[in-house]
Write a protein that holds these residues in place. Structure first.
Motif, short mmCIF file in Angstrom:
data_model
loop_
_atom_site.label_atom_id
_atom_site.label_comp_id
_atom_site.label_asym_id
_atom_site.label_seq_id
_atom_site.Cartn_x
_atom_site.Cartn_y
_atom_site.Cartn_z
N GLY A 216 0.80 -1.38 -0.04
CA GLY A 216 -0.05 -0.01 0.18
C GLY A 216 0.78 1.18 -0.02
O GLY A 216 0.27 2.24 -0.21
N TYR A 217 2.18 1.23 -0.03
CA TYR A 217 3.09 2.36 0.03
C TYR A 217 4.40 1.89 -0.30
O TYR A 217 4.73 0.84 -0.10
N ALA A 218 5.13 3.05 -0.85
CA ALA A 218 6.49 2.78 -1.05
C ALA A 218 7.46 3.24 -0.24
O ALA A 218 7.02 4.28 0.39
N VAL A 219 8.73 2.64 0.07
CA VAL A 219 9.71 2.73 0.81
C VAL A 219 10.96 3.14 0.07
O VAL A 219 11.69 2.02 -0.21
N PRO A 220 11.33 4.28 -0.39
CA PRO A 220 12.46 4.21 -1.41
C PRO A 220 13.85 3.92 -0.94
O PRO A 220 14.58 3.19 -1.78
N ASP A 221 13.96 4.00 0.37
CA ASP A 221 15.38 3.35 1.04
C ASP A 221 15.52 1.90 0.78
O ASP A 221 16.65 1.44 0.78
N SER A 222 14.33 1.10 0.54
CA SER A 222 14.53 -0.27 0.51
C SER A 222 14.50 -0.74 -0.96
O SER A 222 14.47 -1.97 -1.24
N PHE A 223 14.48 0.20 -1.89
CA PHE A 223 14.45 0.16 -3.38
C PHE A 223 15.61 -0.73 -3.78
O PHE A 223 16.87 -0.34 -3.36
N THR A 224 15.71 -1.80 -4.58
CA THR A 224 16.66 -2.48 -5.14
C THR A 224 16.96 -2.53 -6.43
O THR A 224 18.18 -2.97 -7.23
N HIS A 225 15.83 -2.05 -7.29
CA HIS A 225 15.77 -2.25 -8.91
C HIS A 225 15.55 -0.80 -9.43
O HIS A 225 15.87 -0.50 -10.61
N GLY A 226 15.12 0.15 -8.61
CA GLY A 226 14.58 1.57 -9.04
C GLY A 226 13.30 1.73 -9.30
O GLY A 226 12.21 0.78 -9.37
N SER A 227 12.92 2.92 -9.09
CA SER A 227 11.31 3.20 -9.47
C SER A 227 10.86 3.02 -10.72
O SER A 227 11.80 2.81 -11.56
N SER A 228 9.63 3.05 -11.20
CA SER A 228 9.10 2.82 -12.60
C SER A 228 9.81 3.85 -13.38
O SER A 228 10.23 3.68 -14.53
N GLU A 229 9.73 5.30 -12.96
CA GLU A 229 10.23 6.35 -13.53
C GLU A 229 11.68 6.17 -13.78
O GLU A 229 12.07 6.42 -15.11
N GLN A 230 12.50 5.84 -13.05
CA GLN A 230 13.77 5.37 -13.41
C GLN A 230 14.07 4.41 -14.23
O GLN A 230 15.15 4.57 -15.22
N ARG A 231 13.28 3.58 -14.18
CA ARG A 231 13.71 2.22 -15.07
C ARG A 231 13.41 2.64 -16.35
O ARG A 231 13.96 2.33 -17.43
#
Length: 301
Positions: free
Chosen positions: A262-277
């Motif tokens: 239900g929510y995103a935690v940027p510090d835990s990203f390992t592949h990148g956000s949709s926009e970044q990818r």
């Protein structure tokens, strides 16, 4: 996407039909790792989000001094694995891999001065052994730097449709090209350096950020492949590019986390956000140049 005219790669091991364990773990382990160690490492991967192949590779190097134990496969099984797939999905994967070979064999020496040595793609169903430990369908496609192979259960393409609403031949080709992108990073000596930095990272957040840079670079390299392939074979149209962008968007960390919790935690990203990818794939596609994919020097990921 027009892929029928692509050359089929000979660097494919088709292990489908060999059983979920791909022969199991002789002696209770794999490549010097006990099954208990493998389970612990996979749990760490689940908690931290770090690529399991990288973690398993590091554990295996510590256990065996970096030496990989040879998998004992009888000649008959090995010969069967080398037979060309006859099903459409297998033929598709084999031809996409062949096209990545043709592209990288040509452009990598010209753009970086490095010769390209192709990866081997392992097709399996359910599970099999890899140089980085047990490969399981639930892990998704991955590249193992210890045996230089890409592992993929082709059922992942069906999951892309049912779980993420993503379909189309080029969306699936993007997935393969992304994993081959990790092999290109390995050829360039990038993966080893990043693995060392991750092992010495001061925090999980720092390790995750390094992982994101690696994954975004692989997205960009997939775009470089797509650009150069299309220039030579004229195999794509605008709808194909949109398929790849849809795939990159659907598997962005933010969307996956929002869907699951239900929510995103940027510090835990390992592949990148949709926009970044999406942005990094298009960076590679627009330039067609490997040098445009230096995500570590970019001002933003």
């Amino acid at each position: 996407m027009r892929w029928d005219d692509f050359r089929a790669s000979e660097n494919v091991e088709d292990r489908r039909g060999e059983g979920g364990g791909g022969g199991g773990f002789p002696g209770g382990g794999m490549g010097g790792l006990g099954i208990g160690t493998i389970v612990v490492v996979l749990l760490i991967s689940w908690v931290t989000g770090i690529n399991p192949a990288i973690l398993l590779g590091g554990a295996q190097q510590m256990a065996g001094g970096g030496q990989q134990r040879e998998q004992r496969v009888d000649p008959e099984t090995q010969a069967k694995r080398r037979e060309a797939p006859t099903d459409r999905a297998g033929q598709f994967a084999t031809k996409i891999l062949g096209n990545t070979e043709d592209v990288w064999n040509e452009i990598l020496p010209n753009q970086t001065g490095r010769q390209y040595k192709p990866t081997t793609m392992v097709l399996y169903q359910g599970g099999t052994r890899s140089g980085c430990g047990m490969a399981q369908a639930a892990m998704g496609p991955f590249y193992c730097p210890l045996d230089k192979k890409v592992y993929i259960d082709l059922g992942f393409f069906k999951e892309m449709q049912t779980k993420f609403g993503v379909k189309g031949d080029f969306a699936y080709a993007y997935v393969i090209a992304h994993e081959v992108g990790h092999h290109v990073q390995d050829v360039l000596g990038i993966l080893g350096k990043v693995q060392s930095r991750q092992q010495n990272a001061s925090s999980k957040t720092e390790a995750n950020q390094l992982s994101v840079r690696v994954e975004l670079m692989a997205d960009c390299l997939a775009g470089v492949w797509a650009k150069n392939s299309n220039d030579r074979w004229n195999s794509l149209d605008q709808s194909d590019i949109q398929e790849a962008l849809n795939a990159a968007s659907a598997i962005g960390d933010d969307k996956l986390q929002e869907k699951s919790q239900g929510y995103a935690v940027p510090d835990s990203f390992t592949h990148g956000s949709s926009e970044q990818r999406m942005r990094w794939f298009m960076t590679g596609y627009k330039s067609g140049q490997t040098k445009s994919c230096d995500t570590f020097r970019a001002s933003r990921g």
